[in-house]
Structure formats: structure tokens, C-alpha cells
Design a protein around this motif. Structure first.
Motif, PDB file in Angstrom:
ATOM      1  N   PRO A 156     -13.519  -1.803  -0.900  1.00 32.76           N
ATOM      2  CA  PRO A 156     -13.836  -0.520  -0.565  1.00 32.76           C
ATOM      3  C   PRO A 156     -13.419  -0.193   0.877  1.00 32.76           C
ATOM      4  O   PRO A 156     -12.784   1.137   0.962  1.00 32.76           O
ATOM      5  CB  PRO A 156     -15.333  -0.449  -0.674  1.00 32.76           C
ATOM      6  CG  PRO A 156     -15.759  -1.345  -1.468  1.00 32.76           C
ATOM      7  CD  PRO A 156     -15.076  -2.734  -1.290  1.00 32.76           C
ATOM      8  N   ALA A 157     -13.092  -1.150   1.592  1.00 32.12           N
ATOM      9  CA  ALA A 157     -12.693  -0.865   3.081  1.00 32.12           C
ATOM     10  C   ALA A 157     -11.749  -2.170   3.648  1.00 32.12           C
ATOM     11  O   ALA A 157     -12.203  -3.295   3.479  1.00 32.12           O
ATOM     12  CB  ALA A 157     -14.063  -0.589   3.982  1.00 32.12           C
ATOM     13  N   MET A 158     -10.995  -1.831   4.603  1.00 32.21           N
ATOM     14  CA  MET A 158     -10.314  -2.834   5.235  1.00 32.21           C
ATOM     15  C   MET A 158     -10.398  -2.507   6.876  1.00 32.21           C
ATOM     16  O   MET A 158     -10.571  -1.534   7.321  1.00 32.21           O
ATOM     17  CB  MET A 158      -8.987  -2.985   4.928  1.00 32.21           C
ATOM     18  CG  MET A 158      -8.439  -3.244   3.470  1.00 32.21           C
ATOM     19  SD  MET A 158      -9.040  -4.718   2.943  1.00 32.21           S
ATOM     20  CE  MET A 158      -7.942  -5.751   4.427  1.00 32.21           C
ATOM     21  N   CYS A 159     -10.706  -3.707   7.530  1.00 30.20           N
ATOM     22  CA  CYS A 159     -10.903  -3.545   8.978  1.00 30.20           C
ATOM     23  C   CYS A 159      -9.552  -4.573   9.671  1.00 30.20           C
ATOM     24  O   CYS A 159      -9.569  -5.383   9.171  1.00 30.20           O
ATOM     25  CB  CYS A 159     -12.176  -3.880   9.351  1.00 30.20           C
ATOM     26  SG  CYS A 159     -12.517  -3.935  11.373  1.00 30.20           S
ATOM     27  N   PHE A 160      -9.028  -3.895  10.575  1.00 29.83           N
ATOM     28  CA  PHE A 160      -7.845  -4.437  11.259  1.00 29.83           C
ATOM     29  C   PHE A 160      -8.502  -4.383  12.855  1.00 29.83           C
ATOM     30  O   PHE A 160      -9.222  -3.609  13.340  1.00 29.83           O
ATOM     31  CB  PHE A 160      -6.809  -3.672  11.120  1.00 29.83           C
ATOM     32  CG  PHE A 160      -6.412  -3.578   9.578  1.00 29.83           C
ATOM     33  CD1 PHE A 160      -6.131  -4.947   8.762  1.00 29.83           C
ATOM     34  CD2 PHE A 160      -6.200  -2.254   8.989  1.00 29.83           C
ATOM     35  CE1 PHE A 160      -5.959  -4.539   7.384  1.00 29.83           C
ATOM     36  CE2 PHE A 160      -5.853  -2.145   7.721  1.00 29.83           C
ATOM     37  CZ  PHE A 160      -5.800  -3.407   6.995  1.00 29.83           C
TER      38      PHE A 160
END
Length: 340
Positions: free
Chosen positions: A100-104
Motif C-alpha cells: 500500500p505504501a513505500m517510505c524512503f
């Protein structure tokens, strides 16, 4: 529980589909499926810490989260600290699995943001300055996480969160999340008052039962007092130069003396001090001790933020979230007591 949801619904909770504006940091090592699913099941938003992990490990951890919860979650990667071919393979796995989501984190890589968004993922980007916050929003990030210098682990921020947060929040149009120093419900209220849509917490979740951190690391955090952390780049192996961390003081930081900064990861000696089942761990490495680690744990990177002084017991992740929410309600009542 209904009161808590209504009281703290924000732009962040609406975007991510979680009940509470609390994100558990994607800590490399400790933030595996058990912790992430526990946080998401409790209404927060869990992030898997998959920095430099092999694609098959990431695939396995994503599957384990989905087996334990039907709530949304995300995966944290660090483009600046990952070899390009490995990063591409990591993204392949995450996006093929429709995470659902990617964090960088760290430097802003617009092409990575674009790839994640083109695959339908929500993108969160953790930054440490107004300049990088603007760059992340311009690149297409849906959420910007502002990290203050108080934070544990790798620290991009150079100023305190009480200054950095409002500076960023007043300039951006996307939800801003506060990171660094948050381990109480009062901190959540303060962050919301300063323009945040939620908080991003690592240290408070590291000692939980579900965290994959070693018991030694967990106990050191619980015992920590104000002033027990050190901001330094002495733990540098595995990262590019100039990447400071915040850790609990130990024999390595004391030995460094006046040389807490300016350490080149390529010049530091490779002295084995601990062991994972598949690889050795060097002194000055950014590896933190995990459940599977053996060796001289005291010399390893014991990542912890300044908020470790506010963490005094080991509980479940759900209990942490419940405490934060109860404290937040109490704090908001102190500010605006009900009329008699």
C-alpha cells in the motif's frame, strides 16, 4: 475507542487508511512483520524496515504481515544507502506485491518516488530539512516526515523538531509527520499543534515484545535516562560518509573521545565483534543487535532517540499505542478542560 478515533482523525489517517496518527518507524532489523502487523492491527501504521535486505526476505516479510493483518502498512527503503541494482530488485518485490505504501529516507530520489507512485503506492519521504521537504513534495511524495535531531538511528535532521516541524508544515501542501523525540501522548498533541498530521516513532516501539531487537538493546532503552544518547558518525560501516546516528552511549562512543565525527566508513578497521547466522558484524558497523545476534553486543550500535528517557517498560505495541492515545486525550483535556 470511538472517542479516540474521532478526536485524532487527521489528513494522515484519512490518506493511509489507519485509525490513529501514529506511524512505527521502519527500523532496519527490529521492524519486521511481527512488529508491523501488531502496530497496524492496533490502528497505527506499521513500516517494515527492509534496508538492504535481499528481495526474497522482503517478499517473505510482506507475506507475513499480510498473514497477520488486513490493515494497511508500508515498506521503508533507503535509496542513498543501497546499491542501485539491489534497490531496483527491492522495489520490484514491493511493487509487484502491491504494498500500500513505500517510505524512503535520506537524499530525495525523484525517480524512485515516480516509480512507486506509478505502481499505485502511497509515498512517504523522511527528510531533515526544509529544502529536502520541498524537494520531496515536488518529486510527488504524498507525505513528508520531518525528522529532528532528537531522533534515534540515522539522523538526517540538524535542528530540533520544535523548530523544524512548523518551518516545514507552513510551506508544504501535503500532510507532514513529526519524527524525533515522540514517546508520549503529550508529544502527539504538541506535534498536532505545530502543524503535523501525526507522529513517526521508533524508540518507543523498539523495546516492545514484537520488536526483533535483541533483549539487551531493549533493556538498555528502558534503563536510559536523559543525556544517555550520543550523536555521532563513529558507527559508519555500511553507509556513505557523513551519515550521523544517535545511539546509547557505550564503550565505543567513550573510546572515540573527541572524534565523534569525521569517521570515514572506508577507512575504519574491520574488527569482528559479533555474529549473525549468515554474516559477521564489525565494530563501527551500523548493525544493531537483533534476536539472532551473538557476541559483544555492548559495542554495537544501540540506536535510540532522546525519547528513550521517556520509555520505562517493555510492553506490547498495542499497549504503546493505547497509552499514547490515552495520554493524548489527557493532555488535550489539560489544555482545554471541560467547562463545569
Amino acid at each position: 475507542m470511538t472517542e479516540k478515533v474521532a478526536r485524532f482523525e487527521t489528513a494522515l489517517t484519512r490518506l493511509l487508511g489507519c485509525r490513529h496518527p501514529i506511524i512505527s518507524a521502519g527500523m532496519g532489523g527490529p521492524a519486521r512483520a511481527e512488529l508491523v502487523s501488531a502496530v497496524s492491527n492496533a490502528g497505527g501504521f506499521g513500516l517494515l524496515g527492509m534496508v538492504r535486505e535481499p528481495p526474497d526476505v522482503i517478499e517473505r516479510e510482506i507475506a507475513a504481515v499480510r498473514a497477520a493483518t488486513d490493515r494497511p502498512f508500508g515498506v521503508n527503503l533507503i535509496p542513498a544507502g543501497t546499491e542501485p541494482r539491489l534497490l531496483a530488485a527491492e522495489l520490484d518485490v514491493c511493487l509487484s506485491a502491491h504494498v500500500p505504501a513505500m517510505c524512503f529516507f535520506w537524499d530525495v530520489f525523484p525517480e524512485v518516488v515516480a516509480r512507486a507512485k506509478n505502481a499505485g503506492a502511497i509515498v512517504l519521504y523522511q527528510v531533515g530539512s526544509l529544502q529536502d521537504a520541498i524537494a520531496a513534495e515536488k518529486a510527488g511524495a504524498d507525505v513528508v516526515i520531518a525528522q529532528g535531531i532528537e531522533a534515534g538511528g540515522h539522523v538526517r535532521g540538524r535542528t530540533g523538531i520544535l523548530t523544524l516541524l512548523p518551518e516545514i508544515a507552513r510551506c508544504l501542501h501535503v500532510p507532514v509527520v513529526a519524527s524525533g523525540g515522540f514517546a508520549t501522548g503529550g508529544g502527539l498533541i504538541a506535534a498536532l499543534a505545530l502543524g503535523a498530521s501525526g507522529i513517526h516513532c521508533g524508540t518507543v516501539f523498539l523495546p516492545t515484545h514484537e520488536s526483533f531487537a535483541h533483549d539487551y538493546h531493549k533493556q538498555r532503552i528502558v534503563e536510559a535516562q536523559a543525556g544517555d544518547t550520543v550523536h555521532t558518525d563513529v558507527y559508519a560501516i555500511n553507509w556513505p560518509p557523513g551519515a550521523p546516528v544517535r545511539v546509547l552511549a557505550n564503550s565505543v562512543t567513550r573510546e572515540a573521545g573527541d572524534h565523534l565525527f569525521g569517521n570515514n566508513p572506508y577507512l575504519l578497521p574491520r574488527e569482528v565483534i559479533a555474529q549473525e547466522p549468515d554474516y559477521p558484524i564489525y565494530k563501527f558497523s551500523t548493525n544493531s543487535p537483533l534476536r539472532t545476534t551473538t557476541g559483544d553486543l555492548e559495542k554495537m550500535a544501540l540506536f535510540a532517540g532522546e525519547s528513550s528517557a521517556l520509555v520505562d517498560k517493555r510492553t506490547s505495541a498495542a499497549e504503546v499505542i493505547d497509552r499514547l492515545l490515552n495520554e493524548a486525550i489527557e493532555a488535550s483535556t489539560r489544555i482545554s478542560p471541560a467547562s463545569g
